[in-house]
Scaffold this motif. Structure first.
Motif, PDB file in Angstrom:
ATOM      1  N   VAL A   4       0.891  -1.168   0.000  1.00  0.00           N
ATOM      2  CA  VAL A   4       0.000   0.000   0.000  1.00  0.00           C
ATOM      3  C   VAL A   4       0.920   1.207   0.000  1.00  0.00           C
ATOM      4  O   VAL A   4       1.546   1.527   1.013  1.00  0.00           O
ATOM      5  N   ILE A   5       1.035   1.861  -1.141  1.00  0.00           N
ATOM      6  CA  ILE A   5       2.054   2.883  -1.349  1.00  0.00           C
ATOM      7  C   ILE A   5       1.421   4.270  -1.416  1.00  0.00           C
ATOM      8  O   ILE A   5       0.458   4.487  -2.171  1.00  0.00           O
ATOM      9  N   VAL A   6       1.952   5.186  -0.636  1.00  0.00           N
ATOM     10  CA  VAL A   6       1.602   6.599  -0.782  1.00  0.00           C
ATOM     11  C   VAL A   6       2.695   7.231  -1.644  1.00  0.00           C
ATOM     12  O   VAL A   6       3.870   7.243  -1.250  1.00  0.00           O
ATOM     13  N   THR A   7       2.325   7.707  -2.833  1.00  0.00           N
ATOM     14  CA  THR A   7       3.306   8.260  -3.754  1.00  0.00           C
ATOM     15  C   THR A   7       3.075   9.752  -3.954  1.00  0.00           C
ATOM     16  O   THR A   7       1.930  10.216  -3.976  1.00  0.00           O
ATOM     17  N   PHE A   8       4.170  10.498  -4.085  1.00  0.00           N
ATOM     18  CA  PHE A   8       4.116  11.958  -4.209  1.00  0.00           C
ATOM     19  C   PHE A   8       4.853  12.382  -5.488  1.00  0.00           C
ATOM     20  O   PHE A   8       6.027  12.754  -5.434  1.00  0.00           O
ATOM     21  N   PRO A   9       4.194  12.330  -6.650  1.00  0.00           N
ATOM     22  CA  PRO A   9       4.841  12.739  -7.900  1.00  0.00           C
ATOM     23  C   PRO A   9       4.743  14.258  -8.101  1.00  0.00           C
ATOM     24  O   PRO A   9       3.692  14.862  -7.902  1.00  0.00           O
TER      25      PRO A   9
ATOM     26  N   VAL B  89       9.516  13.539 -11.102  1.00  0.00           N
ATOM     27  CA  VAL B  89      10.117  12.683 -10.086  1.00  0.00           C
ATOM     28  C   VAL B  89       9.053  12.332  -9.047  1.00  0.00           C
ATOM     29  O   VAL B  89       8.011  12.983  -8.955  1.00  0.00           O
ATOM     30  N   LYS B  90       9.335  11.298  -8.278  1.00  0.00           N
ATOM     31  CA  LYS B  90       8.375  10.855  -7.267  1.00  0.00           C
ATOM     32  C   LYS B  90       9.102  10.367  -6.024  1.00  0.00           C
ATOM     33  O   LYS B  90      10.273   9.965  -6.071  1.00  0.00           O
ATOM     34  N   GLY B  91       8.388  10.395  -4.905  1.00  0.00           N
ATOM     35  CA  GLY B  91       8.840   9.784  -3.668  1.00  0.00           C
ATOM     36  C   GLY B  91       7.743   8.870  -3.146  1.00  0.00           C
ATOM     37  O   GLY B  91       6.568   9.262  -3.141  1.00  0.00           O
ATOM     38  N   ASP B  92       8.097   7.635  -2.736  1.00  0.00           N
ATOM     39  CA  ASP B  92       7.105   6.651  -2.307  1.00  0.00           C
ATOM     40  C   ASP B  92       7.333   6.240  -0.860  1.00  0.00           C
ATOM     41  O   ASP B  92       8.479   6.136  -0.394  1.00  0.00           O
ATOM     42  N   ILE B  93       6.222   5.974  -0.170  1.00  0.00           N
ATOM     43  CA  ILE B  93       6.256   5.382   1.171  1.00  0.00           C
ATOM     44  C   ILE B  93       5.373   4.144   1.147  1.00  0.00           C
ATOM     45  O   ILE B  93       4.169   4.230   0.875  1.00  0.00           O
ATOM     46  N   ASP B  94       5.948   2.974   1.405  1.00  0.00           N
ATOM     47  CA  ASP B  94       5.199   1.721   1.423  1.00  0.00           C
ATOM     48  C   ASP B  94       4.680   1.476   2.834  1.00  0.00           C
ATOM     49  O   ASP B  94       5.442   1.108   3.730  1.00  0.00           O
ATOM     50  N   LEU B  95       3.379   1.660   3.036  1.00  0.00           N
ATOM     51  CA  LEU B  95       2.785   1.506   4.362  1.00  0.00           C
ATOM     52  C   LEU B  95       2.720   0.052   4.803  1.00  0.00           C
ATOM     53  O   LEU B  95       2.534  -0.227   5.989  1.00  0.00           O
ATOM     54  N   ALA B  96       2.866  -0.865   3.856  1.00  0.00           N
ATOM     55  CA  ALA B  96       2.808  -2.295   4.173  1.00  0.00           C
ATOM     56  C   ALA B  96       4.185  -2.950   4.114  1.00  0.00           C
ATOM     57  O   ALA B  96       4.287  -4.164   3.945  1.00  0.00           O
ATOM     58  N   SER B  97       5.239  -2.153   4.233  1.00  0.00           N
ATOM     59  CA  SER B  97       6.597  -2.683   4.151  1.00  0.00           C
ATOM     60  C   SER B  97       6.828  -3.787   5.185  1.00  0.00           C
ATOM     61  O   SER B  97       6.431  -3.666   6.349  1.00  0.00           O
ATOM     62  N   ASN B  98       7.482  -4.876   4.755  1.00  0.00           N
ATOM     63  CA  ASN B  98       7.743  -6.009   5.651  1.00  0.00           C
ATOM     64  C   ASN B  98       9.209  -6.103   6.048  1.00  0.00           C
ATOM     65  O   ASN B  98       9.670  -7.144   6.502  1.00  0.00           O
TER      66      ASN B  98
END
Length: 244
Positions: free
Chosen positions: A133-138, A159-168
């Protein structure tokens, strides 16, 4: 001669009528009221929403010790699908260029196919899926063409920056996992179309998004993870923007 002169006058009248109708049609087409949202290009900024579908996969590089492993013979990424919801803010830079911010929430998964050298649970073919579940900021720059009536084509890059809320990456019981880091960044390139309606702009867009960061959190103790040295994200996104 009289008949010839009469026919000539009739032809001149018909040509005059046709020429007049063509001038009238050209004048009517040129009127701003025939263009939906004819003053839209003068807006300093405007907003919208985004609905999207994506096809994503990992771009992998095998570790130098892969051939030495005694459990995995093949490890290959597989295409998977997902969807996205987002907001859109666009600011006018000039007649040709616009600056766009398009934060989105991406629901996606990436899969990896493994061929094991020895059966595990009676199987040698196993697919591991990493759900994200990724929050992306392009942040993008948009280059647009002139309007052709109520239609326009554009290109964009950014360009974009991503945060994976479901990172394992910090999972404790991870014997059968491929660990993925929480943060990513990358570049994007796309092509789209604007269709101007009376009250909104309908904009289908196709975009390629490539991650530049190595998002693999390698653990030598995990047989499904230690075969990889580097993992990067790859995504093709089809979006529908509804803009005001």
């Amino acid at each position: 001669m009289y008949l010839l002169r009469k026919k000539a006058r009739a032809l001149r009248s018909e040509f005059s009528l046709i020429f007049g109708l063509l001038l009238l049609a050209q004048t009517l087409v040129a009127q701003p009221r025939d263009l939906n949202q004819y003053d839209h290009d003068s807006k300093p900024y405007y907003f919208g929403i985004t609905l999207g579908a994506n096809m994503s996969r990992f771009q992998t590089s095998l570790h130098s010790h892969f051939l030495e492993t005694d459990s995995v013979a093949i490890a290959e990424p597989v295409n998977s699908n997902g969807f996205a919801l987002g907001l859109l803010a666009t600011g006018r830079l000039s007649d040709r260029f616009q600056l766009r911010f398009n934060p989105q929430l991406l629901f996606t998964e990436r899969s990896i196919y493994y061929k094991l050298k020895y059966p595990e649970g009676g199987q040698t073919d196993i697919t591991k899926t990493v759900e994200s579940v990724i929050v992306t900021f392009p942040v993008q720059v948009k280059l647009q063409s002139d309007r052709i009536g109520n239609f326009r084509v554009y290109m964009m890059t950014g360009v974009k920056g991503d945060i994976d809320l479901a990172s394992n990456a910090r999972a404790k019981k991870a014997d059968d996992l491929v660990k993925i880091k929480k943060y990513d960044y990358g570049v994007e390139l796309g092509l789209g179309f604007n269709f101007f309606f009376e009250s909104f702009i309908f904009s289908p867009e196709l975009k390629i998004s490539n991650g530049l960061n190595n998002i693999h959190s390698r653990d030598e103790k995990l047989k499904y993870s230690n075969v990889f040295d580097k993992i990067q994200s790859r995504m093709i996104i089809f979006s529908i923007h509804i803009e005001g």
